[in-house]
Design an enzyme around this catalytic site. Structure first.
Site, PDB file in Angstrom:
ATOM      1  N   THR A 164       0.419  -1.337   0.090  1.00 39.86           N
ATOM      2  CA  THR A 164       0.489   0.191  -0.044  1.00 39.86           C
ATOM      3  C   THR A 164       0.981   1.410   0.093  1.00 39.86           C
ATOM      4  OG1 THR A 164      -1.323  -1.122   1.167  1.00 39.86           O
ATOM      5  CG2 THR A 164      -1.713   1.346   1.223  1.00 39.86           C
ATOM      6  N   ASN A 211      -6.638  -9.972  -6.938  1.00 43.73           N
ATOM      7  CA  ASN A 211      -6.437 -10.501  -6.007  1.00 43.73           C
ATOM      8  C   ASN A 211      -7.832 -11.489  -5.324  1.00 43.73           C
ATOM      9  OD1 ASN A 211      -7.155  -7.289  -6.120  1.00 43.73           O
ATOM     10  ND2 ASN A 211      -8.168  -8.236  -4.120  1.00 43.73           N
ATOM     11  N   SER A 259       4.591  -6.705  -1.770  1.00 45.01           N
ATOM     12  CA  SER A 259       4.453  -6.345  -0.379  1.00 45.01           C
ATOM     13  C   SER A 259       5.128  -8.642   0.226  1.00 45.01           C
ATOM     14  CB  SER A 259       2.543  -6.530  -0.197  1.00 45.01           C
ATOM     15  OG  SER A 259       2.540  -6.932   0.815  1.00 45.01           O
ATOM     16  N   GLY A 260       5.578  -8.569   1.024  1.00 39.04           N
ATOM     17  CA  GLY A 260       6.067  -8.986   2.073  1.00 39.04           C
ATOM     18  C   GLY A 260       5.257  -9.909   2.460  1.00 39.04           C
ATOM     19  N   HIS A 261       4.195  -9.664   2.467  1.00 37.49           N
ATOM     20  CA  HIS A 261       3.377 -10.916   3.471  1.00 37.49           C
ATOM     21  C   HIS A 261       2.185 -11.710   2.995  1.00 37.49           C
ATOM     22  CE1 HIS A 261      -0.716  -8.872   3.836  1.00 37.49           C
ATOM     23  NE2 HIS A 261      -0.356  -8.282   3.480  1.00 37.49           N
ATOM     24  N   CYS A 301     -15.820  -6.378   1.830  1.00 34.25           N
ATOM     25  CA  CYS A 301     -16.451  -6.053   3.325  1.00 34.25           C
ATOM     26  C   CYS A 301     -16.390  -4.746   4.058  1.00 34.25           C
ATOM     27  CB  CYS A 301     -16.141  -7.573   4.470  1.00 34.25           C
ATOM     28  SG  CYS A 301     -15.837  -8.848   3.852  1.00 34.25           S
TER      29      CYS A 301
END
Lengths: 393, 122
Positions: A78, A157, A205-207, A330
């Site tokens: 982000t 995604n 992104s790492g995760h 959501c």
């Protein structure tokens, strides 16, 4: 007494840190480790941290085939996206105020572009076809003399569909428009080539690739040089683009995760595709199951389906032994239908009934067999309860 | 599903002992109430069998389509209705259902839908 945890099939939301990565990270945290500030270049602690950062930078660069000095570490995708989009818009503001993206981006891009539109930028949102693919010709057609940048989500995604990056990059490069690629979902899962393709900016992104949360990276092309206005000031770290003391252990984790992903990508994608196809073939035996997005090109671990006659949220609640996500965003207690599925032309009823399965490194054959049995049982049970399904059948 | 669901909601969501309809050959006075539809992504139907005096409810079945809150609210209402006097059905208001199931404000439309179906029993 230990509680049996649900089978985890939500790897596109986040991945656990690979234990091999954790081991590397631990060496940069405690008093016996290399905990120093990478900017402290006057002693051993700083040198060790700095060398670890250099290694990680090279590992990230290798994964996406880039030069190591084109990698800027951030707190995640982000932040990388914010730096890329806002930074480029500000630096190239004299060129124009028009941006191009798609209707099926992640909210990190959509919300940043909404912010920029409030600053006077005009954004063109390209519509995908029913399979979730963006026509490269549509990108070319949207480009105007005042277009500064085009931002494309490489692998979606929600539906995992992979865009034709070479063809899109060819169009943007031909017309001198910067191309930002959101590779948060694709990095580490499919090959990326920042040297071979005219990509200007790329976020990851790492995760999402078995590294830690709280770390990511932005590729910023060096030759020809892409310029950005920094969004974080104070110390001039990361080539002046992102100030702030480097989180050595996080960055080491990201680097190690990238190295593992690169080494295992080929065999892992074959394994995941086999498991994903097993899941799809079994669930597709049920009536009124719809695959969302193209079969190919698609991330090997992604399956997104809509289940006729069943509400997606109710199905999630019923599937307490399997951790999956609804295809819906959501945004409140009432689930809003996914903007991605709506852009693909799915009816709101099918958009509401979407489920995303995302398989990963620790998914086993037994997990998939148990998931097939559980999901089949719960779909049948909810359909048996549904007056709509009863009237229809 | 937003966050960890509350146990009462989960209990009634999973409670399906009154799910379905009465068999076609069911004897006695039957009542039927429905609210919602496909367009609003929620629908509940109640099937009620009265005693021979038509004063009390002897048996209840329900069907529900929609989010977990709607299914749980319908299951709770079906359980509550068992043995009730017909004139007492109105006591099961949307507010009573929402409070019993610990629904937050944005979930209360499910309770309203169930109360609406009971208002339309015929």
């Amino acid at each position: 007494m230990s509680i049996q945890r649900p089978i985890y099939l939500d790897y596109m939301a986040s991945t656990p840190i690979d234990p091999r990565v954790i081991e590397k990270m631990l060496a940069y945290m405690g008093p016996e480790g290399h905990f120093g500030n990478a900017a402290s270049l006057s002693h051993l602690y700083g040198w060790s941290a700095s060398e670890a950062i250099d290694t990680a930078r090279q590992q990230v660069a290798d994964l996406i085939h880039a030069q190591s000095d084109s990698i800027v570490f951030t707190s995640g995708a982000t932040e990388a996206i914010n730096l890329a989009l806002k930074g480029a818009c500000h630096f190239y503001r004299r060129k124009g105020k028009h941006l191009i993206t798609t209707q099926i981006e992640h909210s990190a891009v959509l919300d940043t572009l909404t912010f920029l539109s409030q600053q006077g930028y005009e954004v063109t949102y390209l519509k995908p076809d029913a399979q979730g693919l963006i026509e490269p010709e549509a990108v070319a057609a949207a480009i105007r003399p005042d277009t500064v940048l085009c931002s494309i989500l490489h692998a979606n995604n929600e539906i995992g569909v992979i865009q034709d990056l070479p063809a899109i990059a060819e169009q943007t490069a031909k017309q001198g428009v910067l191309l930002h690629v959101d590779a948060a979902q694709s990095a580490g899962k499919i090959p990326l080539d920042c040297q071979g393709l005219p990509i200007d900016l790329l976020s990851l992104s790492g995760h999402k690739l078995y590294g830690p949360k709280g770390v990511g990276a932005l590729f910023v092309r060096r030759k020809p040089r892409v310029r950005l206005t920094p969004q974080m000031h104070g110390g001039g770290h990361e080539f002046g683009l992102r100030s702030g003391t480097l989180a050595t252990h996080q960055i080491v984790g990201l680097g190690a995760a990238c190295a593992l992903a690169q080494a295992e990508m080929k065999t892992e994608s074959v394994r995941l595709k086999r498991l994903r196809d097993q899941l799809w073939q079994a669930l597709n035996q049920l009536p009124e199951i719809y695959l969302n997005g193209a079969v190919e090109p698609r991330l090997p671990g992604n399956l997104n389906i809509s289940v006729g006659g069943v509400d997606g949220e109710a199905l999630l609640m019923a599937l307490q032994d399997v951790a999956v996500s609804s295809g819906a965003a959501c945004t409140s207690a009432t689930l809003a239908p996914s903007h991605v599925l709506r852009a693909l032309g799915r009816s709101s009823e099918l958009a509401y009934s979407a489920l995303r399965f995302s398989l990963g490194r620790f998914t086993t054959d037994a997990d998939i067999q148990a998931t097939i049995a559980h999901v089949t049982t719960e779909i049948n049970a909810l359909r048996a309860l549904s007056p709509l399904w009863h009237d229809q059948t | 599903m937003i966050g960890r669901p509350n146990p009462t909601l989960v209990h009634y969501f999973r409670q399906r002992k009154q799910a379905g309809r009465f068999p076609a050959a069911t004897k006695g006075t039957l009542r039927y109430g429905r609210a919602g539809g496909a367009a609003c992504h929620h629908q509940v139907c109640f099937y009620i069998r009265l005693n021979t005096d038509n004063t009390h409810i002897e048996d209840v079945r329900f069907q529900a389509y929609g989010p977990s809150t709607t299914i749980a609210a319908a299951a709770y209402a079906a359980e509550w209705l068992m043995g009730q006097a017909i004139i007492d059905i109105a006591q099961l208001t949307a507010q009573a259902i929402a409070e019993k199931l610990g629904m937050c404000t944005t979930q209360r439309h499910s309770a309203c839908l169930v109360a609406d179906a009971l208002l339309h029993l015929h």
